[in-house]
Design a protein around this motif. Sequence first.
Motif, short mmCIF file in Angstrom:
data_model
loop_
_atom_site.label_atom_id
_atom_site.label_comp_id
_atom_site.label_asym_id
_atom_site.label_seq_id
_atom_site.Cartn_x
_atom_site.Cartn_y
_atom_site.Cartn_z
N THR A 24 43.06 32.38 34.85
CA THR A 24 42.39 33.68 34.92
C THR A 24 42.25 34.17 36.37
O THR A 24 42.49 35.34 36.67
CB THR A 24 40.98 33.57 34.29
N GLU A 56 43.36 37.65 38.01
CA GLU A 56 42.37 38.57 38.58
C GLU A 56 42.70 38.96 40.03
O GLU A 56 42.37 40.06 40.47
CB GLU A 56 40.96 37.95 38.48
N GLU A 93 44.80 42.00 39.76
CA GLU A 93 44.20 43.19 39.11
C GLU A 93 43.80 44.28 40.10
O GLU A 93 43.75 45.45 39.74
CB GLU A 93 42.98 42.77 38.29
#
Length: 341
Positions: A330, A334, A337
């Motif tokens: 994750t 991220e 992002e």
Amino acid sequence: MRVGVLTGGGDCPGLNAVIRAVVRKGIEVHDWEIVGFKNGWQGPISGDSRPLGLDDVEDILTRGGTILRSSRTNPYKIDGGVDAIKATMAAQHIDALVAIGGEDTLGVAKRLTDDGIGVVGVPKTIDNDLGATDYTFGFDTAVSIATEAIDRLHTTAESHHRALVVEVMGRHAGWIALHSGLAGGASVILTPEREFSVDQVVKWVERRFEREYAPIIVVAEGALPAGGRESLLNGEKDAFGHVRLGGIGTWLAEEIAERTGKESRAVVLGHVQRGGTPTAYDRVLATRFGLHAVDAVADGDFGVMVALKGTDIVRVKLSEATAELKTVPTERYEEAEVFFG
Ligand code: F6P
């Protein structure tokens, strides 16, 4: 000593570099005979092999694909498959095998070791999803090819004020999408690890268009829309139970066009990512893996895979390497992002 070598599963750039290193070190340092088995596990099952000498590997370092050819044969799905491998090894006086492959080929290697056959594994896959190694060879080449494609798509997308969706390989892991998307400055990256909302993708796309910038959306073939299902090319499964994926890019491009009113196109990079010459990085990694695989065979250290940890090549248990797929964490997703939208 006679050592067999084989390449299994989907091919990837760098396989020939491993074969070359195994042949070179096996012959020059240990005075072994090296035997190449054809078409993955099919070779040891059927006995289809050929001796590999220094001449056979002289000019293969830069060549993509595999001079031994490959297949997705699973000996554990074939009646008498494992006994046939044992019979071939006895008949051809093979003392050990070097198996170059991904999760499936090395999963078989692990089971064969449990069944008394001496195997050393070498990790390959453009998907970079094997556990217990920082990188597999082939990945860097695939990312370079995808990045070059994205660079080219930026200019044509800009000229036509279009959104361009690029579908890259990655069945269960989004490493190629993540790295090529970051390197190529994608506006959205979609991976199999995290379901995506089409509404959110459309928002990011619209934000880019508002700034007069044509968005590039990189999507892994195994990415899933929230509540949706994998996009299948057809219902067929291979000997390891994998379905053939494909179509998410085209589907998403149509959704984007419909919801934004902007033109949108999809590009599927497909097997282009697996073909051709390996990058310098992959040539070096594959060569080092081959050299260290020979060391493991020389030590009689079977049931292991050579692996990259930092800048070192180490040995890990095949059981550890094949226990679970290495997916994109994750926190890595991220990081990317911040560039979306
Ligand atoms: O595992 C490597 C890989 O390239 C995947 O990314 C892809 O889903 C699959 O192989 C396609 O394999 P093929 O078309 O050769 O069966």
